[in-house]
Design an enzyme around this catalytic site. Structure first.
Site, PDB file in Angstrom:
ATOM      1  N   LYS A 648     -11.707 -82.753 -38.473  1.00 17.95           N
ATOM      2  CA  LYS A 648     -12.370 -84.073 -38.445  1.00 17.95           C
ATOM      3  C   LYS A 648     -11.939 -85.007 -39.569  1.00 17.95           C
ATOM      4  O   LYS A 648     -12.679 -85.913 -39.944  1.00 17.95           O
ATOM      5  CB  LYS A 648     -13.918 -83.936 -38.482  1.00 17.95           C
ATOM      6  CG  LYS A 648     -14.534 -83.025 -37.464  1.00 17.95           C
ATOM      7  CD  LYS A 648     -14.003 -83.147 -36.082  1.00 17.95           C
ATOM      8  CE  LYS A 648     -14.329 -84.408 -35.340  1.00 17.95           C
ATOM      9  NZ  LYS A 648     -13.686 -84.386 -33.980  1.00 17.95           N
ATOM     10  N   GLY A 650      -8.846 -86.536 -39.406  1.00 22.69           N
ATOM     11  CA  GLY A 650      -7.759 -87.377 -38.893  1.00 22.69           C
ATOM     12  C   GLY A 650      -6.490 -86.580 -38.646  1.00 22.69           C
ATOM     13  O   GLY A 650      -5.394 -87.140 -38.566  1.00 22.69           O
ATOM     14  N   THR A 651      -6.626 -85.267 -38.481  1.00 24.41           N
ATOM     15  CA  THR A 651      -5.441 -84.410 -38.315  1.00 24.41           C
ATOM     16  C   THR A 651      -4.676 -84.745 -37.030  1.00 24.41           C
ATOM     17  O   THR A 651      -3.447 -84.703 -37.014  1.00 24.41           O
ATOM     18  CB  THR A 651      -5.829 -82.913 -38.305  1.00 24.41           C
ATOM     19  OG1 THR A 651      -6.790 -82.706 -37.277  1.00 24.41           O
ATOM     20  CG2 THR A 651      -6.392 -82.477 -39.631  1.00 24.41           C
ATOM     21  N   THR A 652      -5.414 -85.097 -35.963  1.00 24.01           N
ATOM     22  CA  THR A 652      -4.725 -85.381 -34.692  1.00 24.01           C
ATOM     23  C   THR A 652      -3.916 -86.667 -34.815  1.00 24.01           C
ATOM     24  O   THR A 652      -2.785 -86.757 -34.327  1.00 24.01           O
ATOM     25  CB  THR A 652      -5.738 -85.492 -33.538  1.00 24.01           C
ATOM     26  OG1 THR A 652      -6.709 -84.465 -33.688  1.00 24.01           O
ATOM     27  CG2 THR A 652      -5.071 -85.379 -32.188  1.00 24.01           C
ATOM     28  N   SER A 744     -19.160 -86.206 -38.858  1.00 17.98           N
ATOM     29  CA  SER A 744     -18.230 -86.281 -37.725  1.00 17.98           C
ATOM     30  C   SER A 744     -18.263 -84.970 -36.928  1.00 17.98           C
ATOM     31  O   SER A 744     -18.236 -84.977 -35.699  1.00 17.98           O
ATOM     32  CB  SER A 744     -16.810 -86.556 -38.239  1.00 17.98           C
ATOM     33  OG  SER A 744     -15.880 -86.467 -37.197  1.00 17.98           O
ATOM     34  N   GLY A 867     -12.171 -90.808 -32.792  1.00 14.37           N
ATOM     35  CA  GLY A 867     -12.662 -92.149 -33.094  1.00 14.37           C
ATOM     36  C   GLY A 867     -13.832 -92.470 -32.186  1.00 14.37           C
ATOM     37  O   GLY A 867     -13.839 -93.481 -31.478  1.00 14.37           O
ATOM     38  N   ARG A 868     -14.788 -91.556 -32.190  1.00 11.79           N
ATOM     39  CA  ARG A 868     -15.963 -91.718 -31.314  1.00 11.79           C
ATOM     40  C   ARG A 868     -16.867 -92.828 -31.819  1.00 11.79           C
ATOM     41  O   ARG A 868     -16.898 -93.127 -33.018  1.00 11.79           O
ATOM     42  CB  ARG A 868     -16.772 -90.421 -31.279  1.00 11.79           C
ATOM     43  CG  ARG A 868     -16.133 -89.326 -30.526  1.00 11.79           C
ATOM     44  CD  ARG A 868     -17.131 -88.188 -30.299  1.00 11.79           C
ATOM     45  NE  ARG A 868     -16.488 -87.142 -29.540  1.00 11.79           N
ATOM     46  CZ  ARG A 868     -15.890 -86.076 -30.067  1.00 11.79           C
ATOM     47  NH1 ARG A 868     -15.899 -85.913 -31.375  1.00 11.79           N
ATOM     48  NH2 ARG A 868     -15.316 -85.178 -29.304  1.00 11.79           N
ATOM     49  N   LEU A 869     -17.671 -93.335 -30.906  1.00 13.55           N
ATOM     50  CA  LEU A 869     -18.684 -94.308 -31.319  1.00 13.55           C
ATOM     51  C   LEU A 869     -20.008 -93.570 -31.496  1.00 13.55           C
ATOM     52  O   LEU A 869     -20.460 -92.873 -30.582  1.00 13.55           O
ATOM     53  CB  LEU A 869     -18.835 -95.375 -30.237  1.00 13.55           C
ATOM     54  CG  LEU A 869     -17.704 -96.404 -30.187  1.00 13.55           C
ATOM     55  CD1 LEU A 869     -17.886 -97.331 -28.993  1.00 13.55           C
ATOM     56  CD2 LEU A 869     -17.692 -97.230 -31.478  1.00 13.55           C
ATOM     57  N   TYR A 870     -20.558 -93.654 -32.667  1.00 15.41           N
ATOM     58  CA  TYR A 870     -21.880 -93.054 -32.911  1.00 15.41           C
ATOM     59  C   TYR A 870     -22.552 -93.814 -34.050  1.00 15.41           C
ATOM     60  O   TYR A 870     -21.877 -94.506 -34.832  1.00 15.41           O
ATOM     61  CB  TYR A 870     -21.775 -91.549 -33.224  1.00 15.41           C
ATOM     62  CG  TYR A 870     -20.702 -91.138 -34.199  1.00 15.41           C
ATOM     63  CD1 TYR A 870     -20.856 -91.343 -35.569  1.00 15.41           C
ATOM     64  CD2 TYR A 870     -19.537 -90.526 -33.756  1.00 15.41           C
ATOM     65  CE1 TYR A 870     -19.869 -90.944 -36.460  1.00 15.41           C
ATOM     66  CE2 TYR A 870     -18.547 -90.128 -34.642  1.00 15.41           C
ATOM     67  CZ  TYR A 870     -18.719 -90.336 -35.996  1.00 15.41           C
ATOM     68  OH  TYR A 870     -17.752 -89.945 -36.872  1.00 15.41           O
TER      69      TYR A 870
HETATM   70  N1  LIG Z   1      -5.735 -93.699 -35.372  1.00 19.45           N
HETATM   71  C1  LIG Z   1      -6.823 -92.968 -35.135  1.00 19.45           C
HETATM   72  N2  LIG Z   1      -7.357 -92.874 -33.933  1.00 19.45           N
HETATM   73  C2  LIG Z   1      -8.441 -92.124 -33.710  1.00 19.45           C
HETATM   74  N3  LIG Z   1      -9.091 -91.449 -34.682  1.00 19.45           N
HETATM   75  C3  LIG Z   1      -8.592 -91.511 -35.904  1.00 19.45           C
HETATM   76  C4  LIG Z   1      -7.440 -92.255 -36.200  1.00 19.45           C
HETATM   77  N4  LIG Z   1      -7.207 -92.135 -37.505  1.00 19.45           N
HETATM   78  C5  LIG Z   1      -8.131 -91.335 -38.023  1.00 19.45           C
HETATM   79  N5  LIG Z   1      -8.991 -90.968 -37.064  1.00 19.45           N
HETATM   80  C6  LIG Z   1     -10.152 -90.096 -37.304  1.00 19.45           C
HETATM   81  O1  LIG Z   1      -9.833 -88.788 -36.839  1.00 19.45           O
HETATM   82  C7  LIG Z   1     -11.077 -88.142 -36.647  1.00 19.45           C
HETATM   83  C8  LIG Z   1     -10.849 -86.879 -35.860  1.00 19.45           C
HETATM   84  O2  LIG Z   1     -10.239 -86.001 -36.750  1.00 19.45           O
HETATM   85  P1  LIG Z   1      -9.384 -84.811 -36.261  1.00 19.45           P
HETATM   86  O3  LIG Z   1      -8.325 -85.286 -35.367  1.00 19.45           O
HETATM   87  O4  LIG Z   1      -8.945 -84.100 -37.470  1.00 19.45           O
HETATM   88  O5  LIG Z   1     -10.442 -83.980 -35.453  1.00 19.45           O
HETATM   89  S1  LIG Z   1     -10.281 -82.473 -34.948  1.00 19.45           S
HETATM   90  O6  LIG Z   1     -10.641 -81.629 -36.028  1.00 19.45           O
HETATM   91  O7  LIG Z   1      -8.935 -82.294 -34.489  1.00 19.45           O
HETATM   92  O8  LIG Z   1     -11.266 -82.375 -33.835  1.00 19.45           O
HETATM   93  C9  LIG Z   1     -11.912 -89.194 -35.960  1.00 19.45           C
HETATM   94  O9  LIG Z   1     -13.246 -88.853 -36.268  1.00 19.45           O
HETATM   95  P2  LIG Z   1     -14.486 -89.493 -35.480  1.00 19.45           P
HETATM   96  O10 LIG Z   1     -14.452 -90.936 -35.828  1.00 19.45           O
HETATM   97  O11 LIG Z   1     -15.668 -88.811 -36.036  1.00 19.45           O
HETATM   98  O12 LIG Z   1     -14.267 -89.220 -34.046  1.00 19.45           O
HETATM   99  C10 LIG Z   1     -11.422 -90.467 -36.579  1.00 19.45           C
HETATM  100  O13 LIG Z   1     -12.293 -90.990 -37.501  1.00 19.45           O
END
Ligand SMILES: Nc1ncnc2c1ncn2[C@@H]1O[C@H](COP(=O)(O)OS(=O)(=O)O)[C@@H](OP(=O)(O)O)[C@H]1O
Length: 913
Positions: A648, A650-652, A744, A867-870
């Site tokens: 959570k 931003g690894t993806t 998150s 990048g969920r909405l919450y």
């Molecule tokens: N460019 C872009 N687009 C979408 N989301 C982005 C981006 N950069 C950073 N993030 C943040 O990445 C959060 C998800 O983190 P991970 O990818 O590490 O999650 S996971 O552990 O693989 O499930 C996700 O967390 P949430 O906002 O809680 O959904 C995002 O805040």
């Protein structure tokens, strides 16, 4: 005549393969035989015929053993649960020969220890949770101990008294030229103990009544001058008792000056030849003038604690003398009250590899077979139930000389006298077989051979020729061992590496127990005593306190590898083990025992459960591993860097951005865990590195491979596993405010309809008491909170890695200014081709995050699970978590600064630095 004799002897040596001995002898002229005989009698050892093993001398006569073994073994240590099983080792420097030696010995005994190097300004923490952290204290240099600042000295001595812990130390001051104002004999600190150093000594004798003796057993006086410099002691208090004594060597060589000390023949004492120093400086001033040579001086001293209630053992030698290695173990077990003690039992297994394989003329004769059987009987007197394990490759049976064929027929006739284990049908190496069916059918031919000849195969044990396929793992070998032989146990020298041999360990793969195998110095080519590498003297040194003896001493499980050729020819294996075992019995109270391999396997992992899990290494970084690694495989399909999480952060997004780089390629997706392979964390690890490498493409020369699995960051085993397989890789860690990360994760679980996350508010989750709350709530709380202790987890990743191998990414900045972050990441990862991400990424108002600009100039964003909405986090939780992570975040800041890493903006702001 001498010349003739010499000439004759040379000729005989040349033609005297054991096979030809009889022929050679009968065909020689009578007078030649006579001279040969004389020559043979005069030689201490001979390459010609050493089969009468009993006549050779190097094994001591144990008749002088004066101590009842049972008495010694009865030594019992008081129960003390207040102290941990760890040694505290003070080294002058890790570079000294002596320091390295102590470390190797402790590692060989598998004792845990912490090391403190250099000048001792402050003692390490000695007590935690009211428990003593250390079971024994070891000083490389006793003078570092006596020279401790009074405050430290009092603290350490008090610790020893309070926790019933003793001190082992060494007193062997370096040779310095003797200055005349220094007395030859010195007082040891404030102790009623004098010592004199840099002496040549002889005639070593163990004191049979010394209290510390446990493994060591007084056998006989070791006569002759002992190598190296020694320190000897003189007491003025009954707190001291000698553990061993020596005499001063007559041929007295003192210090570098060579001039200062002389042996006074009239007075029979050493004295300093200097007008400025009077005779009082002679050694202790206590030699009876009539006979210096009879006077014994303590070389290892036990302090019984009567003087200051601290028990110590002081060695006057730098552990080069073999018997001192035994005494070192005894001193540690005594002074740690058994907390760091090796048991007295030693399992002995002797494998004979390559049965029925071997160059014509070097195999066994019928006499050799009989000798082997007799030796097995002889060993059973010492090692009840002992049986040789004979490893066979059936294909080449009856391919030797006629008398070798006869011997093989005899062996088959005596089949039920030995235990047998499969090698390979023709000694082929497992990794040469590309697939399972090919290998299994080949193995099956050897199995049919075993059935035909009724070989006793009851113990589920096998050894692979050349260790091939065992480690590095070639899965078809394991599959076929299961399928054809029902193998449960094997052994290898190759895990984790051949050298250093004291670090060889075991592991379990695919339900097969792989045990470490020891080398005894006998290889296929070691057939003749005189041709033993380094000559017979080396072999005798190995046996008499050297490497082979030490192997028995330190390893509770000894699986020795020998070969067929070591039992024919000069029968060197019989020669070696007869002497080695006798030497062990003479000088130690070790009890040798035999168990079938399967039982050894079970016992081994009961004793060392922590070894069950393998630790995979890169086969191409070890020359020997590379040789037994399939040509069809490559080590190139391993990542150059790994994005390790935490989840959570931003690894993806980072994974996706990196994949946009033209030189970078990641793993193919997994059916179960999508873009994450999750190799180093879960059970996938047990599938082995071939499974892992299958996820990666074969890279071209400029390709940079990587993977990201966000589960890696906070799992305890992962940093060690990554370091072992990918020692040169970079590790990328993304950090966001741990409170936001926790929230998150909570939202992630809610969106996956996790009943606990839906039932409890975030505040209830983070605030739940660990005791008394429902397990599901605690589990969710842990997943929310624990990965956020960044400094704690990061510390494990820094272990064994250079600081520049760790890349820290500000995860919050990654959301806001990804192009800037990507610039930093590319540089930190050492990319040659640094690209501009501002052209590749654009902020998407609707998504609220940066997205990829496609070739069609459209924006492609990550899916809705990223990048969920919450709603924003509530204030109560925010306040709670700010406090909760305060200490950990401060530690993180300090750590990043000390590592010279950029500090994430969110951390800088929080910490106000
Ligand atoms: N460019 C872009 N687009 C979408 N989301 C982005 C981006 N950069 C950073 N993030 C943040 O990445 C959060 C998800 O983190 P991970 O990818 O590490 O999650 S996971 O552990 O693989 O499930 C996700 O967390 P949430 O906002 O809680 O959904 C995002 O805040």
């Amino acid at each position: 005549m001498q010349a003739i004799k010499r000439n004759m002897w040379m000729k005989v040596r040349k033609i005297a393969s054991p096979r030809n001995i009889v022929f050679t002898l009968t065909s020689l002229a009578t007078f030649s035989v006579f001279y040969m005989f004389i020559e043979w009698q005069n030689r201490e050892t001979t390459s010609f015929h050493i089969k009468d093993h009993h006549s050779f001398k190097p094994v001591p006569d144990c008749s002088l053993g004066r101590v009842n073994r049972n008495e010694i073994q009865a030594v019992k240590f008081p129960e003390n649960t207040q102290t941990r099983q760890k040694a505290l080792l003070f080294l002058k420097s890790p570079q000294t020969q002596m320091g390295r030696k102590i470390v190797v010995l402790l590692e060989s005994a598998r004792f845990k220890f912490n090391t403190q190097n250099g000048e001792i300004k402050n003692l390490p923490v000695l007590i935690d949770d009211n428990k003593g952290r250390y079971g024994v204290i070891i000083f490389e240099d006793m003078l570092s101990y006596t020279g401790l600042h009074q405050w430290n000295r009092d603290l350490l001595d008090k610790y020893c008294r309070d926790f019933n812990v003793g001190i082992v130390s060494f007193l062997h001051p370096k040779r310095t030229s003797v200055s005349h104002d220094v007395e030859f004999t010195q007082k040891l600190g404030n102790f009623p103990l004098n010592y004199a150093s840099n002496l040549k000594v002889k005639d070593y004798e163990l004191n049979a009544t010394a209290g510390i003796l446990r493994i060591a057993r007084p056998a006989e006086i070791i006569t002759g001058v002992l190598p190296n410099d020694w320190t000897v002691f003189e007491f003025e208090h009954n707190t001291y008792a000698p553990v061993s004594t020596v005499r001063l060597a007559q041929a007295y060589e003192a210090h570098d000056t060579g001039q200062d000390l002389r042996w006074d023949k009239n007075k029979a004492r050493p004295f300093r030849q200097s007008p400025s120093v009077n005779r009082q400086s002679s050694l202790f001033g206590l030699f009876p003038s009539e006979s210096v040579t009879d006077h014994r001086l303590p070389a290892v001293v036990q302090d019984l604690g009567k003087y200051d209630q601290v028990e110590r053992v002081i060695f006057g030698e730098a552990l080069k003398f073999w018997l001192h290695q035994v005494l070192f173990l005894d001193a540690i077990s005594y002074l740690s009250r058994g907390r760091l003690a090796l048991p007295l039992e030693r399992n002995v297994q002797i494998d004979i590899d390559d049965m029925f394989v071997g160059v014509k003329g070097t195999r066994m004769t019928s006499d050799d077979v009989t000798a082997l059987l007799n030796f097995q009987e002889e060993l059973r007197e010492t090692i009840p139930g002992f049986s040789f394990q004979l490893g066979f490759s059936g294909k080449f049976i009856f391919h030797g000389e006629p008398e070798e064929t006869e011997a093989e027929r005899l062996l088959l006739k005596l089949h039920d006298k030995f235990q047998w284990f499969p090698h390979m049908w023709s000694h082929m190496q497992a990794h040469w077989f590309k697939n399972v069916s090919q290998l299994c059918s080949y193995m099956d031919i050897n199995r049919q051979f075993a059935v035909r000849h009724k070989l006793n195969m009851s113990h589920g044990y096998a050894v692979s020729p050349h260790h091939a396929g065992v480690y590095p793992v070639h899965q078809p070998l394991y599959d076929c061992w299961h399928r054809i032989w029902n193998i449960t146990t094997t052994s290898t020298e190759e895990y984790p590496h051949l050298r250093p041999d004291h670090k060889r360990r075991g592991f379990i793969h695919d339900n097969i127990k792989v045990l470490p195998r020891q080398t005894c110095g006998l290889f296929t080519h070691t057939m003749i005593l005189d041709k033993y590498p380094g000559g017979p003297t080396t072999l005798h040194e190995n046996i008499n306190g050297g490497l082979l003896f030490q192997t028995f001493l330190f390893n509770q499980f000894n699986i020795y590898m020998t070969h067929l050729s070591n039992y024919g020819n000069d029968r060197l294996a019989i020669y070696t083990f007869r002497r080695a075992i006798k030497f062990v019995q003479c000088w130690t109270n070790l009890q040798l025992r035999y168990d079938p391999p399967e039982v050894v396997g079970r016992k081994y992992f009961e004793l060392y459960p922590e070894e069950k899990d393998p630790l995979w290494t890169n086969p191409c970084l070890d020359k020997r591993h590379k040789e037994i690694y399939s040509e069809d495989k490559t080590c190139d399909r391993l990542p150059n860097f790994v994005v390790v999480g935490p989840q959570k952060t931003g690894t993806t997004a980072l994974y996706w951005f990196l994949n946009m780089h033209p030189d970078v390629e990641s793993n193919r997706p997994s059916d179960k865990t999508f873009e994450e392979v999750q190799f180093f964390s879960g059970t996938n690890y047990y599938k082995g590195i071939d499974w892992y490498m299958d996820y990666f493409p074969v890279p071209s020369i400029d390709t940079i491979l990587f993977e990201k699995s966000a589960t890696y960051f906070d799992q305890e085993v992962v940093p060690r596993r990554v370091a072992a397989l990918l020692p040169k890789s970079h590790v990328v860690v993304i950090l966001i405010d741990p409170a936001k990360r926790a929230y998150s994760w909570y939202q992630h679980m809610r969106s996956h309809d996790d009943p606990t996350a839906l039932k409890y508010s975030f505040y209830q989750v983070v605030n739940a008491k660990r005791q008394g709350s429902p397990p599901a709530l605690i589990s969710l709380q842990r997943r929310c909170l624990d990965p956020g202790f960044y400094a704690y987890h990061l510390e494990r990743w820094t272990d064994g890695r250079r600081s520049d191998q760790i890349v820290i990414v500000d995860g919050e900045m990654l959301k806001e200014k990804p192009a800037v972050v990507m610039q930093h990441v590319q540089k930190a990862l050492g990319f040659k081709n640094i690209i501009d991400y501002s052209k590749k990424l654009k902020f998407d108002q609707k998504k609220g995050f940066f997205c990829q600009v496609t070739e069609q100039k459209r924006l492609k964003c990550l899916g809705k699970s990223k990048g969920r909405l919450y709603p924003d986090m509530d204030d109560k939780s925010q306040m709670f978590l700010t406090k909760y992570y305060q200490v950990a975040n401060t530690k993180l800041l300090q750590m990043l600064k000390s590592m010279n890493k950029p500090v994430p903006k969110w951390l800088e702001e929080q910490q106000g630095s």
